[in-house]
Design an enzyme around this catalytic site. Structure first.
Site, PDB file in Angstrom:
ATOM      1  N   THR A 122       0.845  -1.175   0.000  1.00 43.55           N
ATOM      2  CA  THR A 122       0.000   0.000   0.000  1.00 43.55           C
ATOM      3  C   THR A 122       0.886   1.233   0.000  1.00 43.55           C
ATOM      4  O   THR A 122       2.108   1.147   0.045  1.00 43.55           O
ATOM      5  CB  THR A 122      -0.902   0.016   1.246  1.00 43.55           C
ATOM      6  OG1 THR A 122      -0.084   0.234   2.404  1.00 43.55           O
ATOM      7  CG2 THR A 122      -1.647  -1.302   1.392  1.00 43.55           C
ATOM      8  N   SER A 124       1.240   3.178   2.391  1.00 41.09           N
ATOM      9  CA  SER A 124       1.815   3.383   3.722  1.00 41.09           C
ATOM     10  C   SER A 124       2.742   2.266   4.145  1.00 41.09           C
ATOM     11  O   SER A 124       3.556   2.437   5.045  1.00 41.09           O
ATOM     12  CB  SER A 124       0.693   3.508   4.766  1.00 41.09           C
ATOM     13  OG  SER A 124      -0.091   2.331   4.802  1.00 41.09           O
ATOM     14  N   CYS A 125       2.644   1.097   3.505  1.00 43.95           N
ATOM     15  CA  CYS A 125       3.430  -0.057   3.929  1.00 43.95           C
ATOM     16  C   CYS A 125       4.027  -0.746   2.715  1.00 43.95           C
ATOM     17  O   CYS A 125       3.299  -1.104   1.797  1.00 43.95           O
ATOM     18  CB  CYS A 125       2.556  -1.046   4.701  1.00 43.95           C
ATOM     19  SG  CYS A 125       3.406  -2.571   5.145  1.00 43.95           S
ATOM     20  N   GLY A 126       5.351  -0.929   2.729  1.00 44.44           N
ATOM     21  CA  GLY A 126       6.010  -1.528   1.585  1.00 44.44           C
ATOM     22  C   GLY A 126       6.339  -2.995   1.740  1.00 44.44           C
ATOM     23  O   GLY A 126       6.867  -3.607   0.837  1.00 44.44           O
ATOM     24  N   CYS A 128       3.964  -5.266   3.306  1.00 39.90           N
ATOM     25  CA  CYS A 128       2.750  -5.859   3.856  1.00 39.90           C
ATOM     26  C   CYS A 128       2.519  -7.282   3.384  1.00 39.90           C
ATOM     27  O   CYS A 128       1.859  -8.059   4.061  1.00 39.90           O
ATOM     28  CB  CYS A 128       1.546  -5.005   3.480  1.00 39.90           C
ATOM     29  SG  CYS A 128       1.674  -3.297   4.021  1.00 39.90           S
TER      30      CYS A 128
END
Length: 288
Positions: A122, A124-126, A128
């Protein structure tokens, strides 16, 4: 290629102006675009490459993003490992070219597609989509601990303003992260923006891969947000000896930087900063 920004009508509310009867007005606003990018990877020959990852990103520099992602995940080692990389037509109408097709050079192993190597990232998160702690730890080919980089603290303190001055997308939207590659003299070599911190870093590193600049010995990376584990790992994979962030690092970021022999700087704001690891690379002039 899709646009990096888009316009949308909004209702602007100003409570301070409400008493004068001008508390709300409709007007256009500029938003940062967030769209999925599918990265397909495989060997040359007939047939489609297999989907490896989907990341939510801001369109632009998509080839750099894909190649940087493959490098920082340890799936390629240099630009020589990539035969071709191209934007491809997807299924959307009108087409947004939200697919990058990467053909690996002969002899380069195709990535496995078991659950531990399936990625959905996402903005915000690489990391996940990685299934275990073992899967997120990727070892760098570059020994950064011996890098002799030395940066005056006074110069380092100037870099956030230089980064901010080059953030054209942020000026228009207020919603994009930035990553900038600097020389020890404070020269901005390349800057990339994206809704995802990790995407901005991958775009910078992918550019360096395609320019055959790896390892990024003697350079430093500045990010506009916080320094997470994933950003520290990406910097290490590119051979960067110093990662600086205007916000906070995490515990895992500090532990990984210490393990790698990197310098990690956080809360780089104004004339203050916290040096979490590798303080020998930051020089402080003593008053006469």
């Amino acid at each position: 290629m899709g646009r990096a920004t888009d316009r949308r009508g909004v209702l602007r509310i100003d409570l301070d102006a409400a008493t004068a009867g001008r508390g709300s007005v409709r007007r256009p606003d500029t938003l940062a675009v967030e769209e999925p990018l599918e990265i397909r990877v495989g060997a040359a020959g007939p047939g489609r490459r297999r989907p490896l990852a989907v990341t939510m990103r801001t369109p632009g520099d998509d080839l750099d993003l894909a190649i940087g992602f493959l490098l920082t995940e340890g799936l390629i080692r240099s630009t020589d490992d990539v035969l071709t990389a191209q934007l491809c037509a997807g299924a959307e109408t009108p087409n947004t070219y939200n697919v990058v097709d990467v053909v690996l050079a002969p002899g380069v192993p195709e990535p496995t597609t078991d659950p531990s190597r399936n990625f959905y990232t996402t903005s915000s998160c690489g990391v996940c989509g990685k299934a275990s702690i073992d899967a997120v730890r990727t070892r760098s080919l570059f020994p950064v601990a011996a890098d002799p980089l030395s940066v005056p603290a006074t110069l380092l303190a100037e870099l956030p303003d230089r980064l901010r001055a080059a953030q054209r997308g942020f000026d228009r939207t207020g919603g994009l992260h930035a990553a900038g590659l600097f020389t020890p003299d404070g020269e901005l070599v390349v800057l990339r923006e994206d809704v995802g911190r990790h995407n901005a870093v991958d775009k910078v590193i992918g550019w360096a891969v395609r320019e055959r600049r790896l390892p990024l010995t003697g350079h430093l990376l500045l990010v506009s947000g916080r320094a997470s584990f994933e950003l520290t790992q990406k910097a290490w994979m590119a051979g960067l000896p110093l990662l600086a962030a205007v916000s906070a690092p995490s515990t895992l970021a500090a532990e990984l930087a210490d393990e790698a022999g990197m310098t990690l700087v956080g809360f780089l704001r104004g004339r203050t900063m916290n040096v979490y690891t590798g303080p020998h690379r930051i020089t402080v002039e003593q008053p006469a």
